[in-house]
Design a protein around this motif. Structure first.
Motif, PDB file in Angstrom:
ATOM      1  N   MET B   1       0.831  -1.201   0.000  1.00 31.12           N
ATOM      2  CA  MET B   1       0.000   0.000   0.000  1.00 31.12           C
ATOM      3  C   MET B   1       0.865   1.251   0.000  1.00 31.12           C
ATOM      4  SD  MET B   1      -3.143   0.349  -0.316  1.00 31.12           S
ATOM      5  CE  MET B   1      -3.828   1.937  -0.715  1.00 31.12           C
ATOM      6  N   GLY B   2       1.916   1.205   0.858  1.00 35.09           N
ATOM      7  CA  GLY B   2       2.814   2.354   0.962  1.00 35.09           C
ATOM      8  C   GLY B   2       3.477   2.667  -0.357  1.00 35.09           C
ATOM      9  N   SER B   3       3.876   1.602  -1.084  1.00 35.66           N
ATOM     10  CA  SER B   3       4.591   1.833  -2.337  1.00 35.66           C
ATOM     11  C   SER B   3       3.668   2.442  -3.386  1.00 35.66           C
ATOM     12  CB  SER B   3       5.196   0.528  -2.846  1.00 35.66           C
ATOM     13  OG  SER B   3       4.176  -0.345  -3.233  1.00 35.66           O
ATOM     14  N   ILE B   4       2.390   2.047  -3.350  1.00 37.98           N
ATOM     15  CA  ILE B   4       1.420   2.620  -4.285  1.00 37.98           C
ATOM     16  C   ILE B   4       1.254   4.109  -4.024  1.00 37.98           C
ATOM     17  CG2 ILE B   4      -1.030   2.630  -4.923  1.00 37.98           C
ATOM     18  CD1 ILE B   4      -0.192   0.134  -5.927  1.00 37.98           C
ATOM     19  N   PHE B   5       1.193   4.455  -2.733  1.00 36.19           N
ATOM     20  CA  PHE B   5       1.039   5.866  -2.344  1.00 36.19           C
ATOM     21  C   PHE B   5       2.241   6.677  -2.815  1.00 36.19           C
ATOM     22  CE2 PHE B   5       1.619   9.278   0.814  1.00 36.19           C
ATOM     23  CZ  PHE B   5       0.463   9.975   0.580  1.00 36.19           C
ATOM     24  N   LEU B   6       3.429   6.084  -2.596  1.00 36.58           N
ATOM     25  CA  LEU B   6       4.673   6.739  -3.007  1.00 36.58           C
ATOM     26  C   LEU B   6       4.690   6.955  -4.518  1.00 36.58           C
ATOM     27  CD1 LEU B   6       7.142   7.598  -1.335  1.00 36.58           C
ATOM     28  CD2 LEU B   6       8.311   5.596  -2.228  1.00 36.58           C
ATOM     29  N   LEU B   7       4.233   5.918  -5.233  1.00 36.75           N
ATOM     30  CA  LEU B   7       4.175   5.992  -6.696  1.00 36.75           C
ATOM     31  C   LEU B   7       3.307   7.159  -7.136  1.00 36.75           C
ATOM     32  CD1 LEU B   7       4.819   4.057  -9.277  1.00 36.75           C
ATOM     33  CD2 LEU B   7       2.433   3.477  -9.069  1.00 36.75           C
ATOM     34  N   ALA B   8       2.153   7.310  -6.447  1.00 31.86           N
ATOM     35  CA  ALA B   8       1.217   8.370  -6.821  1.00 31.86           C
ATOM     36  C   ALA B   8       1.814   9.744  -6.536  1.00 31.86           C
ATOM     37  CB  ALA B   8      -0.100   8.194  -6.064  1.00 31.86           C
ATOM     38  N   VAL B   9       2.412   9.907  -5.368  1.00 31.65           N
ATOM     39  CA  VAL B   9       2.988  11.205  -5.013  1.00 31.65           C
ATOM     40  C   VAL B   9       4.118  11.561  -5.974  1.00 31.65           C
ATOM     41  CG1 VAL B   9       4.223  12.495  -3.243  1.00 31.65           C
ATOM     42  CG2 VAL B   9       2.321  11.029  -2.606  1.00 31.65           C
ATOM     43  N   THR B  10       4.940  10.570  -6.300  1.00 30.42           N
ATOM     44  CA  THR B  10       6.035  10.818  -7.244  1.00 30.42           C
ATOM     45  C   THR B  10       5.486  11.296  -8.575  1.00 30.42           C
ATOM     46  OG1 THR B  10       7.203   9.006  -6.192  1.00 30.42           O
ATOM     47  CG2 THR B  10       8.093   9.808  -8.261  1.00 30.42           C
ATOM     48  N   ALA B  11       4.435  10.624  -9.058  1.00 26.09           N
ATOM     49  CA  ALA B  11       3.894  10.975 -10.377  1.00 26.09           C
ATOM     50  C   ALA B  11       3.263  12.366 -10.367  1.00 26.09           C
ATOM     51  CB  ALA B  11       2.867   9.935 -10.810  1.00 26.09           C
ATOM     52  N   ILE B  12       2.657  12.760  -9.231  1.00 29.47           N
ATOM     53  CA  ILE B  12       1.986  14.063  -9.207  1.00 29.47           C
ATOM     54  C   ILE B  12       2.990  15.191  -9.030  1.00 29.47           C
ATOM     55  CG2 ILE B  12       0.315  15.508  -7.996  1.00 29.47           C
ATOM     56  CD1 ILE B  12      -1.110  12.929  -7.153  1.00 29.47           C
ATOM     57  N   LEU B  13       3.879  15.054  -8.047  1.00 30.05           N
ATOM     58  CA  LEU B  13       4.717  16.199  -7.694  1.00 30.05           C
ATOM     59  C   LEU B  13       6.151  16.106  -8.202  1.00 30.05           C
ATOM     60  CD1 LEU B  13       3.565  16.796  -4.015  1.00 30.05           C
ATOM     61  CD2 LEU B  13       3.041  18.173  -6.018  1.00 30.05           C
ATOM     62  N   ILE B  14       6.802  14.977  -7.926  1.00 26.99           N
ATOM     63  CA  ILE B  14       8.252  14.957  -8.141  1.00 26.99           C
ATOM     64  C   ILE B  14       8.595  14.740  -9.605  1.00 26.99           C
ATOM     65  CG2 ILE B  14      10.386  13.809  -7.479  1.00 26.99           C
ATOM     66  CD1 ILE B  14       8.655  13.232  -4.802  1.00 26.99           C
ATOM     67  N   GLU B  15       7.888  13.815 -10.245  1.00 27.33           N
ATOM     68  CA  GLU B  15       8.142  13.629 -11.668  1.00 27.33           C
ATOM     69  C   GLU B  15       6.911  14.059 -12.446  1.00 27.33           C
ATOM     70  OE1 GLU B  15       9.579   9.761 -12.585  1.00 27.33           O
ATOM     71  OE2 GLU B  15      11.568  10.276 -11.873  1.00 27.33           O
ATOM     72  N   ASN B  16       6.506  15.295 -12.210  1.00 30.64           N
ATOM     73  CA  ASN B  16       5.303  15.810 -12.858  1.00 30.64           C
ATOM     74  C   ASN B  16       5.370  15.629 -14.371  1.00 30.64           C
ATOM     75  OD1 ASN B  16       3.718  18.102 -14.208  1.00 30.64           O
ATOM     76  ND2 ASN B  16       2.877  18.022 -12.159  1.00 30.64           N
ATOM     77  N   PHE B  17       4.266  15.133 -14.935  1.00 33.13           N
ATOM     78  CA  PHE B  17       4.265  14.801 -16.363  1.00 33.13           C
ATOM     79  C   PHE B  17       4.578  16.002 -17.243  1.00 33.13           C
ATOM     80  CE2 PHE B  17       2.467  10.911 -18.534  1.00 33.13           C
ATOM     81  CZ  PHE B  17       3.200  10.075 -17.730  1.00 33.13           C
ATOM     82  N   VAL B  18       4.084  17.171 -16.861  1.00 28.90           N
ATOM     83  CA  VAL B  18       4.287  18.335 -17.717  1.00 28.90           C
ATOM     84  C   VAL B  18       5.640  18.984 -17.453  1.00 28.90           C
ATOM     85  CG1 VAL B  18       3.449  20.641 -18.272  1.00 28.90           C
ATOM     86  CG2 VAL B  18       1.833  18.784 -17.913  1.00 28.90           C
ATOM     87  N   PHE B  19       5.949  19.230 -16.171  1.00 30.85           N
ATOM     88  CA  PHE B  19       7.116  20.046 -15.859  1.00 30.85           C
ATOM     89  C   PHE B  19       8.429  19.278 -15.938  1.00 30.85           C
ATOM     90  CE2 PHE B  19       3.924  22.543 -13.297  1.00 30.85           C
ATOM     91  CZ  PHE B  19       3.804  23.497 -14.276  1.00 30.85           C
ATOM     92  N   VAL B  20       8.390  17.977 -15.704  1.00 34.34           N
ATOM     93  CA  VAL B  20       9.644  17.230 -15.699  1.00 34.34           C
ATOM     94  C   VAL B  20       9.761  16.348 -16.923  1.00 34.34           C
ATOM     95  CG1 VAL B  20      11.039  15.584 -14.416  1.00 34.34           C
ATOM     96  CG2 VAL B  20       9.723  17.305 -13.200  1.00 34.34           C
TER      97      VAL B  20
END
Lengths: 207, 191
Positions: B1-20
């Motif tokens: 569960m934790g890894s799924i959450f991490l995956l989601a946060v990474t996709a939204i903020l850290i590796e943002n689809f548009v900005f990164v």
């Protein structure tokens, strides 16, 4: 549907200057921003897009009287996707390093607006030969624009051109220019420059 | 569960689809003048990306792979996405006509939004399982929504600003996008 064929000079002028895909039509921004970090990438992407553009223009032009108008976009996408797959496989087989650095943006040529835009606005209305020339001209315009952007970013951000160091030793590269941020800023400034030149030209003509 | 959450946060903020990752720049620049339309577009793209991720995964692992046709993934995925967008278009036209007319020409253009095809191909490349793929598609879509929402807020202010003529339109939007990307890059450690 058939339109008057423009002259060869007109086609090339449009592709390189008046209708330049990146600077004037503002198409294909995603791949432009993403891969313009080095000149090699810029040339690789430009040549791949040109290859797909020429072949898709040729085939769409040949089939223009057979494809029903209602499903034409879907048909164009399938034709384009076929050629993109070919390019993808060729690059992976012969220049794996380039395929690696361009990454997903090779398969994503399918959704590059330039190719679909040329199919819809040129190839579907003109004979095969001018369509191929249009593909060459637009591809060339795209490649030249990519090389200009990536040369600026590689020179400032890494101090090199085509991987060879050209800036003096004391120059410390501004890494920011190679990062995504730099992509946005450099492209924004270049498009503003092009708009400034175009508005000046218009003023001259008006007087 | 934790890894799924991490995956989601990474996709939204850290590796943002548009900005990164630079996926979906065309609608990011094209439909961001008004906040309302931008949010509508963002929601439509998020929806499409989630469904597309959930559908392309079984298509790859249950159809293409058993038949040894992995090299056809680009063609198969884009066809599936085109059909999906067609369905969404018909659905919106019936169910939410106001959103349908405000998205206008940009709705069919979701097909050629590289974020949608990009996320489908990334799911396969990164060997995500079905749940991870769907969550990744949804989160990456939210990242796109966040990006286009932020840019539209900035661009609404441009209407009252005295911007030099050559910079009006796309150039200033690109520069605003660059500054937003700068803020986002602060979230990544290895800049």
């Amino acid at each position: 549907m058939e339109k008057k064929t423009p002259s060869v000079g007109r086609i090339f002028r449009d592709g390189l200057l008046d209708q330049n895909p990146i600077f004037v039509q503002l198409l294909g921004m995603c791949s432009t921003l993403a891969i313009s970090t080095s000149v090699i990438n810029g040339i690789g992407m430009g040549v791949s897009v040109t290859f797909v553009l020429i072949l898709s223009n040729l085939f769409i032009s040949l089939l223009r009287n057979f494809i029903p108008a209602k499903i034409r976009i879907a048909s164009y996408i399938v034709i384009i996707a076929g050629f993109v797959t070919v390019v993808d496989m060729i690059l992976q087989a012969y220049v794996p390093s380039l395929a690696e650095s361009l990454g997903l943006f090779i398969p994503l040529i399918v959704v590059n607006c330039i190719i679909l835009a040329r199919a819809e606005s040129f190839a579907s209305k003109h004979a095969p030969l001018p369509s191929v020339l249009d593909g060459v001209a637009m591809g060339l315009g795209f490649t030249v624009a990519l090389v200009i952007i990536s040369a600026i970013r590689e020179l400032i951000g890494n101090g090199t051109l085509l991987g060879i160091r050209v800036m003096p030793d004391f120059y410390s590269p501004a890494v920011l220019v190679i990062s995504p941020v730099g992509g946005f800023l450099v492209l924004g400034a270049l498009i503003a420059l092009v708009q400034w030149i175009r508005s000046r030209k218009k003023k001259h003509k008006g007087e | 569960m934790g890894s799924i959450f991490l995956l989601a946060v990474t996709a939204i903020l850290i590796e943002n689809f548009v900005f990164v990752k630079f996926y979906g720049i065309c609608p990011f620049l094209g439909v961001s003048q008004k906040t309302e339309t931008a949010v509508g577009m963002g929601l439509a793209v998020t929806f499409t990306m989630t469904i597309a991720s959930a559908l392309t995964w079984p298509l790859y692992y249950f159809v293409l792979q058993p038949l040894g046709l992995e090299y056809l993934e680009t063609i198969a995925f884009i066809l599936l996405i085109a059909c999906l967008v067609q369905f969404i278009e018909m659905f919106l036209q019936k169910a939410i006509p106001s959103l349908y007319s405000s998205l206008g020409i940009y709705l069919p253009l979701i097909t050629t939004n590289c974020a949608v095809l990009g996320v489908a191909l990334l799911n396969i490349q990164k060997d995500y399982n079905f749940i991870e793929s769907t969550v990744y598609g949804f989160a990456a879509g939210l990242g796109f929504l966040l990006a286009i929402f932020l840019l539209s807020l900035v661009r609404e202010r441009f209407e009252f600003a005295n911007i030099p003529k050559p910079f009006r339109g796309v150039p200033i939007a690109l520069i605003a996008g660059g500054l937003l990307a700068l803020a986002f890059s602060g979230l990544r450690l290895n800049f």
